[in-house]
Design a protein around this motif. Structure first.
Motif, PDB file in Angstrom:
ATOM      1  N   GLU A 329     -30.212  48.278   4.805  1.00 28.17           N
ATOM      2  CA  GLU A 329     -28.612  47.602   4.638  1.00 28.17           C
ATOM      3  C   GLU A 329     -28.503  46.963   3.293  1.00 28.17           C
ATOM      4  O   GLU A 329     -29.441  46.893   2.479  1.00 28.17           O
ATOM      5  N   ASP A 330     -27.148  47.020   2.835  1.00 28.56           N
ATOM      6  CA  ASP A 330     -26.802  46.453   1.521  1.00 28.56           C
ATOM      7  C   ASP A 330     -27.134  45.172   1.400  1.00 28.56           C
ATOM      8  O   ASP A 330     -27.108  44.334   2.436  1.00 28.56           O
ATOM      9  N   GLU A 333     -24.886  42.173   1.560  1.00 25.93           N
ATOM     10  CA  GLU A 333     -24.241  41.967   3.014  1.00 25.93           C
ATOM     11  C   GLU A 333     -25.488  41.336   3.747  1.00 25.93           C
ATOM     12  O   GLU A 333     -25.214  40.355   4.529  1.00 25.93           O
ATOM     13  N   VAL A 334     -26.716  41.724   3.726  1.00 23.78           N
ATOM     14  CA  VAL A 334     -27.730  41.121   4.367  1.00 23.78           C
ATOM     15  C   VAL A 334     -27.897  39.685   4.248  1.00 23.78           C
ATOM     16  O   VAL A 334     -27.869  38.886   5.057  1.00 23.78           O
ATOM     17  N   GLN A 385     -21.265  39.803  15.313  1.00 23.08           N
ATOM     18  CA  GLN A 385     -22.387  40.473  15.415  1.00 23.08           C
ATOM     19  C   GLN A 385     -23.677  39.507  15.239  1.00 23.08           C
ATOM     20  O   GLN A 385     -23.551  38.138  15.086  1.00 23.08           O
ATOM     21  N   LYS A 421     -31.397  45.513  15.122  1.00 26.32           N
ATOM     22  CA  LYS A 421     -32.026  46.284  14.308  1.00 26.32           C
ATOM     23  C   LYS A 421     -32.546  45.647  12.842  1.00 26.32           C
ATOM     24  O   LYS A 421     -31.810  44.808  12.671  1.00 26.32           O
ATOM     25  N   ALA A 423     -32.330  44.804   9.213  1.00 32.29           N
ATOM     26  CA  ALA A 423     -31.401  45.151   8.372  1.00 32.29           C
ATOM     27  C   ALA A 423     -32.084  44.781   7.040  1.00 32.29           C
ATOM     28  O   ALA A 423     -31.746  45.539   5.737  1.00 32.29           O
ATOM     29  N   GLY A 424     -33.064  44.024   6.797  1.00 32.25           N
ATOM     30  CA  GLY A 424     -33.750  43.728   5.629  1.00 32.25           C
ATOM     31  C   GLY A 424     -34.573  42.500   5.672  1.00 32.25           C
ATOM     32  O   GLY A 424     -34.749  41.889   6.802  1.00 32.25           O
TER      33      GLY A 424
END
Length: 604
Positions: A329-330, A333-334, A385, A421, A423-424
């Motif tokens: 992910e970006d 954003e993470v 989320q 999931k 994301a980072g």
């Protein structure tokens, strides 16, 4: 310049003895030898009575010093009718006491400034009212008003928009510090700008300035081992003086040589050169931002040959910073989602994520339904989320998956999950202090034989730090009790200096031959456990402290050996008849003054 009361008695004795000598000379010119002798005898008797008080007090305290030898010299001069020599000894004795008091006054000036500036009252805000109250009544969450020129009475958080503060009393920094709203303000700082409001974090007795005052007061009660050793020199020196006096009288058949020998064997301020030099070294250290609990720890520091370091907050900054963000992910954003969730956490990793998010000017959202497992991870809702942030083990248990990511043995990693999931993975590192390597190299140059890292971290992290700094040994995953065991183990290799943060290392700091706490945030706690506190948040203070301690000890020993050596030579000359009592008394006074002045070199 004002002087303490302890100097008044020697001043009176000096004036009395000097007046007696001048009056005696006047009576001699007036052909009144009896009056001249009586005046001198009276001065000697008064000084002897004062000296007897000191001798008796010392004996009751279990101390035996050269004051006793001064009393013997004056008494023998009085007995054999050498009243002028006895009066000169009286002047010398009183002068030595005055020099000692003056030296302590000079050596203590740096620390006395701290006590002199202790604030006694504070201005507390209550609604629209401002009330002046005793600092003892200030409590956490109180709002206090600090006017221009006032000393901050308790640690707190700045509520005003900006403040200009002088922190020289705490850190030695000459330039004022410019703080903004939300910054922590330490007690003992001086407001140089407009009046500001501060929300109190800790009561005055638990604040940074109180910690410094505790160190000062403890220092005043401390006595070094070297001083006690110097006191023991007195018995051997007295025995030698009496032996030379007796031998000279027996060989020559002249009993007056006893007086000549004992007069030059009266170095009352001589042994005092040891505490004067060490006290001067302590004062010099204070001016460098190194607060020492008296001359005992200073001497122990001078003898240290093994240094044991804590890691976090000592060799490292103790503040992890984000160094890398990996994942599908970006990264921004993470980080935004992780930092939003971590607003509800006080973990050190959460602080690092929030700081990095603010540095990148990311918009944070309010988290909800937050559940945290202290030390492991945190889960909650952010913008609808489900977000989880934590260690590998934590997210595996939370989501039933194993995250990937870089393997950084010296780093702290936080895995971020979004709706189950990966994301980072955010990598954070507690970086070494910029002066860590130079400090270690300098310690080796100073002759420190062994450098050890004692850490509560995992071995891989501790080993990486030890390897980077080329430390001699590394001990990892240690509890406070384990660190004490390390100190005891390392003591077999020499005197041990423990350097830590002053709080969780308290048992090890107390167990070491000398404990040193670094940093300006934990002074109140460090004052209870450590022997020495580095007010400036820099490792360079370790080198400065050891250098100052060794120089003070060397000057003290130089003063003792030089002074006693010169006195012994003078005794031999007097015993052989080359030094009459009056000349001997004047020579010994010169020796004593020179030795005390040499000890004062430790101030500079």
């Amino acid at each position: 310049m004002s002087y303490p009361l302890r100097q008044l008695r020697p001043v009176v004795l000096i004036l009395l003895s000097t007046f007696g000598i001048v009056a005696s000379i006047a009576f001699r010119f007036a052909s009144l030898p009896a009056a001249s002798s009586y005046v001198l005898a009276g001065c000697i008797v008064v000084t002897l009575l004062s000296l007897a008080v000191d001798v008796v007090a010392g004996l009751r305290a279990g101390e035996f010093g050269l004051d006793f030898l001064a009393a013997v010299a004056m008494a023998s001069a009085l007995w054999f009718g050498e009243n002028l020599a006895g009066a000169i000894v009286a002047v010398m004795y009183a002068g030595g006491q005055f020099l000692e008091a003056y030296a302590y006054h000079r050596a203590d000036e740096g620390m006395s400034d701290l006590l002199a500036k202790i604030p006694r009252t504070a201005r507390r805000l209550r609604g629209e009212d401002i009330e002046e109250v005793s600092v003892e009544t200030i409590a956490p969450e109180d709002i206090i008003l600090v006017r221009c020129g006032d000393v901050v009475t308790a640690d707190g958080i700045l509520q005003s928009k900006i403040a200009l503060l002088n922190q020289a009393l705490l850190t030695g920094e000459a330039l004022p510090a410019r703080l903004v709203r939300g910054s922590e303000v330490m007690s003992g700082t001086v407001n140089l700008g407009d009046a500001v409001e501060i929300r109190v974090l800790r009561s005055a007795k638990d604040s940074a300035y109180a910690g410094i005052v505790n160190l000062v007061e403890a220092g005043k009660r401390s006595k070094a081992k070297l001083v006690r050793l110097a006191d023991r020199y007195a018995l051997a020196f007295l025995s030698l003086a009496l032996a030379i006096a007796a031998a000279s009288a027996i060989v020559s058949g002249d009993l007056h040589r006893v007086v000549a020998v004992l007069v030059v064997a009266t170095p009352c301020p001589l042994i005092l050169a040891v505490p004067v030099a060490l006290a001067a070294g302590t004062s010099k250290a204070a001016r460098q931002g190194i607060l020492v609990k008296g001359s005992g720890p200073l001497e122990a520091l001078a003898a240290a040959s093994v240094v044991v370091f804590d890691k976090t907050g000592t060799l490292t900054l103790g503040e992890p910073v984000v160094t890398q963000i990996d994942g599908p992910e970006d990264p921004d954003e993470v980080l935004r989602l992780a930092a939003s969730l971590d607003q509800a956490s006080a973990h050190v990793a959460a602080v690092a994520l929030l700081k990095e998010a603010r540095r990148r000017h990311l918009r944070l959202s309010r988290p909800s339904e937050v559940v945290e497992r202290p030390g492991a991870g945190i889960t909650g809702l952010v913008d609808g989320q489900r977000i989880s942030v934590g260690s590998e083990n934590y997210v595996e248990r939370q989501e039933g998956v194993a995250p990937g990511g870089p393997n950084a043995s010296t780093a702290l990693r936080a895995t971020v999950m979004i709706n189950g999931k990966v994301a980072g993975v955010i990598t954070m590192e507690d970086r070494l202090r910029s002066d860590a390597r130079a400090t270690i190299d300098r310690l080796r140059t100073l002759g420190i034989k062994r450098l050890v890292l004692a850490s509560g971290d995992e071995r891989s992290i501790a080993a990486a730090v030890a390897s980077t700094l080329s430390l001699g040994a590394v001990k990892a995953r240690l509890s406070p009790a384990d660190k004490v065991a390390v100190i005891k183990e390392e003591r077999a290799g020499g005197s041990v200096l423990m350097v830590g943060d002053g709080v969780n290392d308290a048992p090890a700091l107390a167990a070491a031959d000398v404990g040193m706490a670094i940093g300006s945030q934990n002074l109140a706690a460090a004052a209870q456990a450590a022997d020495i506190v580095l007010v400036r948040d820099s490792l360079r203070g370790i080198v400065d402290a050891i250098t100052t301690a060794r120089r003070a000890r060397n000057i003290a020993l130089q003063s003792v050996l030089a002074g006693m050596g010169l006195s012994i030579l003078a005794m031999i000359a007097a015993g052989l008849g080359y030094l009459p009592p009056v000349a001997g008394a004047m020579l010994q006074e010169v020796i004593d003054v020179a030795v005390i002045m040499n000890a004062l070199r430790a101030l500079h």
